[in-house]
Write a protein that holds these residues in place. Structure first.
Motif, mmCIF file in Angstrom:
data_model
loop_
_atom_site.group_PDB
_atom_site.id
_atom_site.type_symbol
_atom_site.label_atom_id
_atom_site.label_comp_id
_atom_site.label_asym_id
_atom_site.label_seq_id
_atom_site.Cartn_x
_atom_site.Cartn_y
_atom_site.Cartn_z
ATOM 1 N N GLY A 113 65.858 60.542 63.951
ATOM 2 C CA GLY A 113 66.096 61.443 65.072
ATOM 3 C C GLY A 113 66.965 62.631 64.731
ATOM 4 N N THR A 114 67.310 62.812 63.447
ATOM 5 C CA THR A 114 68.124 63.955 63.041
ATOM 6 C C THR A 114 67.268 65.184 62.744
ATOM 7 N N MET A 115 65.954 65.017 62.737
ATOM 8 C CA MET A 115 65.020 66.129 62.571
ATOM 9 C C MET A 115 63.832 65.875 63.494
ATOM 10 N N ARG A 116 63.350 66.904 64.142
ATOM 11 C CA ARG A 116 62.238 66.754 65.068
ATOM 12 C C ARG A 116 60.921 67.138 64.396
ATOM 13 N N PRO A 117 59.855 66.416 64.725
ATOM 14 C CA PRO A 117 58.535 66.856 64.240
ATOM 15 C C PRO A 117 58.122 68.138 64.942
ATOM 16 N N ASP A 118 57.193 68.860 64.342
ATOM 17 C CA ASP A 118 56.651 70.048 65.001
ATOM 18 C C ASP A 118 55.833 69.660 66.225
ATOM 19 N N ARG A 119 55.100 68.564 66.093
ATOM 20 C CA ARG A 119 54.282 68.036 67.191
ATOM 21 C C ARG A 119 54.303 66.517 67.130
ATOM 22 N N GLY A 120 54.001 65.905 68.253
ATOM 23 C CA GLY A 120 53.928 64.458 68.295
ATOM 24 C C GLY A 120 55.262 63.810 68.602
ATOM 25 N N GLU A 121 55.277 62.478 68.520
ATOM 26 C CA GLU A 121 56.445 61.717 68.936
ATOM 27 C C GLU A 121 56.581 60.459 68.081
ATOM 28 N N ILE A 122 57.833 60.104 67.787
ATOM 29 C CA ILE A 122 58.137 58.846 67.101
ATOM 30 C C ILE A 122 58.947 57.995 68.073
ATOM 31 N N ARG A 123 58.440 56.818 68.400
ATOM 32 C CA ARG A 123 59.098 55.953 69.373
ATOM 33 C C ARG A 123 59.499 54.629 68.727
ATOM 34 N N SER A 124 60.568 54.035 69.232
ATOM 35 C CA SER A 124 61.022 52.742 68.725
ATOM 36 C C SER A 124 61.565 51.914 69.873
ATOM 37 N N ASN A 125 61.648 50.595 69.647
ATOM 38 C CA ASN A 125 62.161 49.704 70.670
ATOM 39 C C ASN A 125 63.497 49.080 70.284
ATOM 40 N N GLY A 126 64.187 49.672 69.312
ATOM 41 C CA GLY A 126 65.476 49.143 68.871
ATOM 42 C C GLY A 126 66.328 50.239 68.251
#
Length: 220
Positions: free
Chosen positions: A53-66
């Motif tokens: 989470g210290t760098m954002r993608p240009d597009r899309g999303e990275i999700r986590s449950n922990g």
């Protein structure tokens, strides 16, 4: 669980473009320690920073449950004028952990002696690595991000790092970047290969290592 949904990232420098991720869709399941493989410059460290989470993608999303760690051993966020102890205390407050317990752990693990109470800017690279790894291991995460951390320091410290990682990974997931295949085989049970912006996940770390060598045109 970490899920990539149409994740893209491109670097642009001096009129040239370097694709790190191109519409990546993948799922890293719970209960896995994943070897992240790819050639030099493929973007493995960038991918870790996006997961952290210290760098954002240009597009899309990275999700986590922990909870996800910062890249283990990364010392770039420590304040140069604060002591090692003050930096550790500051990080502990950010993550809401018992700061006194964290200080006791880091001081014992890092073995910095009196330097633990001296400004971080006075530290050698090895001392910075000891402090960074100690702080990283002193806070429990559901997933640890590990970027070549055990390649630094003397042999005794590397052995100490390996032992502590083994203890932490008994109850946590991990994503590990390393060029040392024995390390990956020791720590990981699954793998993912980053090549030309594509990320391919393998349930078996040996299959990931084999695909990486095929991409590189090398043999073990």
């Amino acid at each position: 669980m970490i899920r990539f949904d149409n994740v893209s990232k491109t670097y642009r420098l001096q009129g040239k473009s370097k694709v790190i991720a191109q519409d990546i869709n993948a799922l890293f399941p719970d209960g896995t320690c994943i070897a992240l493989l790819g050639r030099n410059g493929a973007g493995k460290s960038t991918l870790l920073r996006m997961i952290a989470g210290t760098m954002r993608p240009d597009r899309g999303e990275i999700r986590s449950n922990g909870s996800i760690s910062w890249p283990v051993g990364f010392a770039g966020s420590f304040h140069a004028d604060l002591s090692g102890a003050q930096n550790a205390r500051f990080v502990g407050r950010i993550y809401g952990v018992n700061t006194e317990a964290l200080l006791e752990f880091v001081e014992g693990f890092a073995g910095l002696g009196q330097h633990f109470h001296l400004p971080f800017r006075t530290y050698s690279s090895g001392m910075r690595s000891r402090l960074a790894f100690g702080v990283s291991m002193g806070i429990r995460f559901d997933t640890y991000l590990i970027d070549e951390v055990t390649s630094v320091g003397d042999a005794n410290f590397r052995e100490k790092c390996d032992q502590m990682l083994g203890e932490r990974l008994q109850n946590s997931n991990a994503i590990v970047v390393s060029h040392a295949m024995p390390t990956l085989r020791k720590l990981c049970n699954a793998g993912a290969v980053l090549e030309n912006g594509d990320l391919t996940y393998f349930d078996n770390v040996e299959e990931a290592i084999a695909q990486h060598h095929a991409n590189m045109g090398t043999k073990e």
